[in-house]
Scaffold this motif. Structure first.
Motif, PDB file in Angstrom:
ATOM      1  N   LEU A 163      -3.833  10.938  -1.742  1.00 49.32           N
ATOM      2  CA  LEU A 163      -4.218   9.664  -2.348  1.00 49.32           C
ATOM      3  C   LEU A 163      -3.682   8.528  -1.488  1.00 49.32           C
ATOM      4  CD1 LEU A 163      -3.404  10.078  -6.170  1.00 49.32           C
ATOM      5  CD2 LEU A 163      -5.677   9.668  -5.202  1.00 49.32           C
ATOM      6  N   THR A 164      -4.407   7.445  -1.450  1.00 49.56           N
ATOM      7  CA  THR A 164      -3.907   6.236  -0.804  1.00 49.56           C
ATOM      8  C   THR A 164      -4.503   5.028  -1.525  1.00 49.56           C
ATOM      9  OG1 THR A 164      -3.681   5.029   1.294  1.00 49.56           O
ATOM     10  CG2 THR A 164      -5.755   6.193   0.928  1.00 49.56           C
ATOM     11  N   GLY A 165      -3.781   3.918  -1.492  1.00 48.19           N
ATOM     12  CA  GLY A 165      -4.272   2.718  -2.159  1.00 48.19           C
ATOM     13  C   GLY A 165      -3.168   1.703  -2.334  1.00 48.19           C
ATOM     14  N   LYS A 166      -3.470   0.634  -3.055  1.00 44.71           N
ATOM     15  CA  LYS A 166      -2.456  -0.360  -3.373  1.00 44.71           C
ATOM     16  C   LYS A 166      -1.393   0.262  -4.267  1.00 44.71           C
ATOM     17  CE  LYS A 166      -5.579  -4.351  -3.168  1.00 44.71           C
ATOM     18  NZ  LYS A 166      -6.159  -5.489  -3.949  1.00 44.71           N
ATOM     19  N   GLY A 167      -0.144  -0.177  -4.077  1.00 41.97           N
ATOM     20  CA  GLY A 167       0.938   0.375  -4.876  1.00 41.97           C
ATOM     21  C   GLY A 167       0.698   0.270  -6.363  1.00 41.97           C
ATOM     22  N   GLU A 168       0.239  -0.895  -6.810  1.00 46.54           N
ATOM     23  CA  GLU A 168       0.022  -1.113  -8.253  1.00 46.54           C
ATOM     24  C   GLU A 168      -1.107  -0.236  -8.782  1.00 46.54           C
ATOM     25  OE1 GLU A 168      -2.739  -5.106  -8.047  1.00 46.54           O
ATOM     26  OE2 GLU A 168      -0.576  -5.331  -7.787  1.00 46.54           O
ATOM     27  N   ASP A 169      -2.113   0.017  -7.929  1.00 48.94           N
ATOM     28  CA  ASP A 169      -3.224   0.878  -8.358  1.00 48.94           C
ATOM     29  C   ASP A 169      -2.764   2.324  -8.514  1.00 48.94           C
ATOM     30  OD1 ASP A 169      -4.903  -1.298  -8.328  1.00 48.94           O
ATOM     31  OD2 ASP A 169      -5.753  -0.862  -6.356  1.00 48.94           O
ATOM     32  N   ARG A 198       0.846  -1.184   0.000  1.00 51.94           N
ATOM     33  CA  ARG A 198       0.000   0.000   0.000  1.00 51.94           C
ATOM     34  C   ARG A 198       0.887   1.242   0.000  1.00 51.94           C
ATOM     35  NH1 ARG A 198      -2.544   1.349   4.096  1.00 51.94           N
ATOM     36  NH2 ARG A 198      -1.452   0.060   5.607  1.00 51.94           N
ATOM     37  N   ALA A 199       0.283   2.380  -0.358  1.00 48.74           N
ATOM     38  CA  ALA A 199       1.079   3.608  -0.406  1.00 48.74           C
ATOM     39  C   ALA A 199       0.203   4.820  -0.138  1.00 48.74           C
ATOM     40  CB  ALA A 199       1.763   3.751  -1.767  1.00 48.74           C
ATOM     41  N   TYR A 200       0.872   5.881   0.269  1.00 44.50           N
ATOM     42  CA  TYR A 200       0.230   7.171   0.510  1.00 44.50           C
ATOM     43  C   TYR A 200       0.957   8.222  -0.308  1.00 44.50           C
ATOM     44  CZ  TYR A 200      -1.912   4.974   4.624  1.00 44.50           C
ATOM     45  OH  TYR A 200      -2.620   4.135   5.457  1.00 44.50           O
ATOM     46  N   VAL A 201       0.210   9.118  -0.923  1.00 44.15           N
ATOM     47  CA  VAL A 201       0.787  10.244  -1.651  1.00 44.15           C
ATOM     48  C   VAL A 201       0.592  11.498  -0.805  1.00 44.15           C
ATOM     49  CG1 VAL A 201       0.734  11.646  -3.742  1.00 44.15           C
ATOM     50  CG2 VAL A 201       0.313   9.175  -3.880  1.00 44.15           C
ATOM     51  N   LEU A 202       1.712  12.138  -0.447  1.00 44.35           N
ATOM     52  CA  LEU A 202       1.678  13.369   0.349  1.00 44.35           C
ATOM     53  C   LEU A 202       1.925  14.575  -0.542  1.00 44.35           C
ATOM     54  CD1 LEU A 202       3.638  13.013   3.731  1.00 44.35           C
ATOM     55  CD2 LEU A 202       1.187  12.984   3.352  1.00 44.35           C
ATOM     56  N   GLU A 203       1.146  15.604  -0.337  1.00 45.67           N
ATOM     57  CA  GLU A 203       1.376  16.897  -0.987  1.00 45.67           C
ATOM     58  C   GLU A 203       1.192  17.978   0.065  1.00 45.67           C
ATOM     59  OE1 GLU A 203      -1.053  17.323  -4.471  1.00 45.67           O
ATOM     60  OE2 GLU A 203      -0.090  15.654  -5.522  1.00 45.67           O
TER      61      GLU A 203
END
Length: 234
Positions: free
Chosen positions: A214-220, A203-208
């Protein structure tokens, strides 16, 4: 395993993190990606208790980290590998590794862990008597990760492990992160190399600007239009 809830943090009058929510489950690789200044490294520093948050909470296996000092956080099983490696340049590879097992709980496993990290990083075995400061950037990054593993972490925090490395070494480092995870260590990774980090993440989180957008599965997220445009130049 790790739960960050509504975390706010400021450097003086400048707020860096805004109501940050983030979870890491046992056995996962979770990545936080974003541009410079997004708050990625600051998030790790809060988990390690190197800085004190303004409001919100961080718990690790149910324990409130606000009640613990940085050295206690390490004893609990959270180990940070800092950006810029921060090895001991005047110590040999072997001495750096021994320093990694300084905490009381890790000392009985010191020799076994040295063997373990030498299997992960054969280059370090070849250079065990060499001073850390005389090694290449890639070798120093290997040493920084290996030193972190010497403390028997349950959760390892990796801050920009691919920064400044040649492409071949970047791939090696990400392969090693996956191998460490397969060996039972949960990983919270901060990275500017968005493609490689999302590729290996559960899973991953996008920080700005200190906010999760955004958050979700890495591949998504690799296939997300916003991520493609903002970070992958697509």
């Amino acid at each position: 395993m790790l739960n960050i809830d509504k975390l706010n943090f400021s450097y003086g009058d400048m707020q860096v993190l805004w109501d940050l929510d983030l979870t890491v489950n046992e056995g996962e690789i979770v990545t936080v990606v974003g541009a410079n200044g997004a708050g990625k490294s600051t998030t790790l520093k809060n988990v390690s208790r190197l800085v004190k948050w303004t409001s919100g909470s961080i718990t690790f296996n149910g324990a409130d980290l606000a009640k613990h000092e940085p050295h206690e956080v390490v004893e609990m099983g959270i180990v940070q590998v800092p950006e810029g490696r921060k090895i001991f340049p005047e110590m040999t590879v072997l001495e750096n590794l021994r320093m990694g097992s300084f905490i009381k709980s890790a000392r009985p496993d010191r020799d076994a862990n040295i063997d373990r990290v030498f299997q992960l990083f054969p280059r370090l075995k070849e250079r065990e008597k060499q001073l850390g400061g005389t090694m290449s950037g890639g070798e120093q990054q290997m040493l920084a990760i290996a030193r972190g593993l010497m403390a028997n972490p349950k959760l390892i925090l990796l801050d920009e492990p691919s920064l400044g490395l040649a492409p071949l070494l970047v791939k090696f480092i990400f392969d090693i992160i996956q191998e460490i995870n397969k060996q039972g260590v949960t990983v919270l990774l901060v990275e500017q190399n968005v493609y490689q980090s999302l590729r290996i993440s559960h899973r991953a989180y996008v920080l700005e600007t200190g906010r999760v957008v955004l958050t979700g599965k890495g591949e998504d997220l690799l296939n997300d239009d916003h991520v493609k445009k903002a970070f992958l130049g697509m």
